[in-house]
Design a protein around this motif. Structure first.
Motif, PDB file in Angstrom:
ATOM      1  N   THR A  40      -1.916  15.555  -0.480  1.00  0.00           N
ATOM      2  CA  THR A  40      -3.178  15.240  -1.155  1.00  0.00           C
ATOM      3  C   THR A  40      -4.388  15.622  -0.316  1.00  0.00           C
ATOM      4  O   THR A  40      -5.523  15.446  -0.765  1.00  0.00           O
ATOM      5  CB  THR A  40      -3.289  13.723  -1.438  1.00  0.00           C
ATOM      6  N   ILE A  83       4.747  14.583   5.650  1.00  0.00           N
ATOM      7  CA  ILE A  83       4.955  15.391   6.865  1.00  0.00           C
ATOM      8  C   ILE A  83       6.007  14.715   7.753  1.00  0.00           C
ATOM      9  O   ILE A  83       6.828  15.391   8.377  1.00  0.00           O
ATOM     10  CB  ILE A  83       3.632  15.591   7.657  1.00  0.00           C
ATOM     11  N   GLY A 135       0.471  12.416   4.993  1.00  0.00           N
ATOM     12  CA  GLY A 135       1.083  12.338   6.318  1.00  0.00           C
ATOM     13  C   GLY A 135       2.483  11.742   6.274  1.00  0.00           C
ATOM     14  O   GLY A 135       3.301  12.002   7.164  1.00  0.00           O
ATOM     15  N   VAL A 158       0.856  -1.207   0.000  1.00  0.00           N
ATOM     16  CA  VAL A 158       0.000   0.000   0.000  1.00  0.00           C
ATOM     17  C   VAL A 158       0.886   1.249   0.000  1.00  0.00           C
ATOM     18  O   VAL A 158       0.536   2.291   0.561  1.00  0.00           O
ATOM     19  CB  VAL A 158      -0.993   0.022   1.198  1.00  0.00           C
ATOM     20  N   ARG A 159       2.024   1.145  -0.661  1.00  0.00           N
ATOM     21  CA  ARG A 159       2.988   2.266  -0.772  1.00  0.00           C
ATOM     22  C   ARG A 159       3.380   2.794   0.613  1.00  0.00           C
ATOM     23  O   ARG A 159       3.532   3.981   0.833  1.00  0.00           O
ATOM     24  CB  ARG A 159       2.435   3.408  -1.639  1.00  0.00           C
ATOM     25  N   SER A 164       2.959   6.714   1.910  1.00  0.00           N
ATOM     26  CA  SER A 164       1.837   7.376   1.217  1.00  0.00           C
ATOM     27  C   SER A 164       0.827   7.949   2.202  1.00  0.00           C
ATOM     28  O   SER A 164      -0.320   8.231   1.832  1.00  0.00           O
ATOM     29  CB  SER A 164       1.153   6.397   0.255  1.00  0.00           C
ATOM     30  N   VAL A 206       4.132  11.118   0.448  1.00  0.00           N
ATOM     31  CA  VAL A 206       2.807  11.702   0.213  1.00  0.00           C
ATOM     32  C   VAL A 206       2.040  11.885   1.534  1.00  0.00           C
ATOM     33  O   VAL A 206       2.151  11.053   2.444  1.00  0.00           O
ATOM     34  CB  VAL A 206       1.982  10.795  -0.741  1.00  0.00           C
ATOM     35  N   LEU A 249       0.461  12.356  14.993  1.00  0.00           N
ATOM     36  CA  LEU A 249       0.861  13.642  15.591  1.00  0.00           C
ATOM     37  C   LEU A 249       1.825  13.419  16.755  1.00  0.00           C
ATOM     38  O   LEU A 249       2.769  14.190  16.960  1.00  0.00           O
ATOM     39  CB  LEU A 249      -0.387  14.419  16.047  1.00  0.00           C
TER      40      LEU A 249
END
Ligand code: S0N
Length: 271
Positions: A141, A122, A119, A31-32, A71, A117, A95
């Protein structure tokens, strides 16, 4: 290629080390390398181990395979109030991981192959340094898939690449090549895919030759500038750690334990 040894076996990440370098690999390539709350919990445990182990000086965060670093949140386990893992509780625990990467007093390097990509991007952003393969692509995204990161993902991104570019990244949701990301100051270096681990390890070896305390304070100082009182707390805690190691700090403790007045006269009053 380097010889990595497993530290702990997990189900959604690999956690390995080579001498003083730890490597945490998101291991969901099908799932990347999208993350679930369980992936994040495993990463929190691995980073905490790295924080506590005095022999680890630098940490690499990466994704399994050549197609993706990460991703972002796994959209297939996204519930109504967050992402849902084995315990069925909806969470946004990425977080907590972002904060941990920021406060861990050791350099953290993102090693990016393929997609970075949402989160996942980030997580790359909050790492101290990023080495990317020439096949890397960087993208947010959120506004396309009904999510956003209004914390580090927006405000800190604006500090790193500038407000206009950060708004472009989020408003257009288009991919940026590794070269474009480099030109924006989003990442530190681009190398051919085949060389990315060798280059990352070379950076690690350079870092390991440096004073760990100096690195700790530099990281804390740069974070204090962006993290407000929480950043100040971090650098203040680091100062306390050093003070505890000094004779002056020990005198206060010893005097209390020995039930006598402390003698601070003997300590210099530097200008
Ligand atoms: C990554 C992309 C661009 C790769 O495209 P490519 O190479 O064409 O592969 P695909 O065929 O699309 O994908 C292969 C298989 O992988 C599955 N998959 C990919 N990404 C995800 C994902 N994020 N979740 C679940 N599955 C994923 C595909 O479905 C496919 O499997 P099959 O064939 O079985 O369907 C492309 O895949 C892509 O665009 N992916 C989606 C990227 C995305 O939108 N990510 C989510 C963004 N949002 C977040 O990350 C939120 C994060 C968060 O938790 C958060 C919460 C609060 C505050 C802050 C944050 C934060 O942002 O950190």
């Amino acid at each position: 290629m380097a010889e990595w040894k497993t530290i702990t076996t997990y189900s959604e990440i690999l956690f390995e080390r080579m001498d003083h370098i730890a490597k945490i690999t998101i291991n969901r390539p099908e799932v990347r390398n999208a993350f679930t709350p369980d992936t994040i919990q495993e990463m929190i445990e691995a980073f905490t181990y790295c924080r506590d182990d005095e022999s680890i000086g630098v940490i690499i965060l990466t994704g399994q395979g050549d197609l993706a670093f990460c991703s972002g949140g796994d959209q297939k386990v996204r519930g109504n109030g967050g992402y849902v893992g084995k315990d069925k509780i909806a969470r946004l625990n990425v977080l907590d991981l972002q904060r941990l990467i920021r406060v861990i007093p050791k350099p953290v390097i993102a090693m990016v192959r393929g997609w970075s990509v949402g989160g996942g991007n980030i997580l790359q952003l909050v790492c101290d340094l990023t080495i990317a393969a020439d096949n890397a692509q960087f993208m947010q995204t959120g506004p396309k898939v009904g999510s956003f990161d209004a914390g580090y993902g927006s405000a800190y991104l604006a500090r790193v690449i500038g407000h206009k570019k950060a708004k472009e990244v989020w408003f257009l949701c288009k991919p940026y090549t590794a070269q474009e990301a480099l030109e924006m100051g989003w990442i530190n270096k681009v190398v051919p895919l085949a060389d990315v681990e060798k280059e990352t390890l070379a950076w690690c070896q350079e870092i390991l030759k440096k004073s760990p305390t100096a690195l700790r304070f530099i990281k804390a100082a740069m974070n204090a500038d962006t993290d407000g009182l929480a950043g100040l707390q971090q650098i203040a805690g680091d100062s306390t750690m050093l003070f505890y190691e000094s004779d002056e700090g020990k005198e206060g403790r010893d005097a209390f334990v020995e039930k006598r007045e402390p003698d601070f006269d003997k300590f210099p009053k530097f200008p």
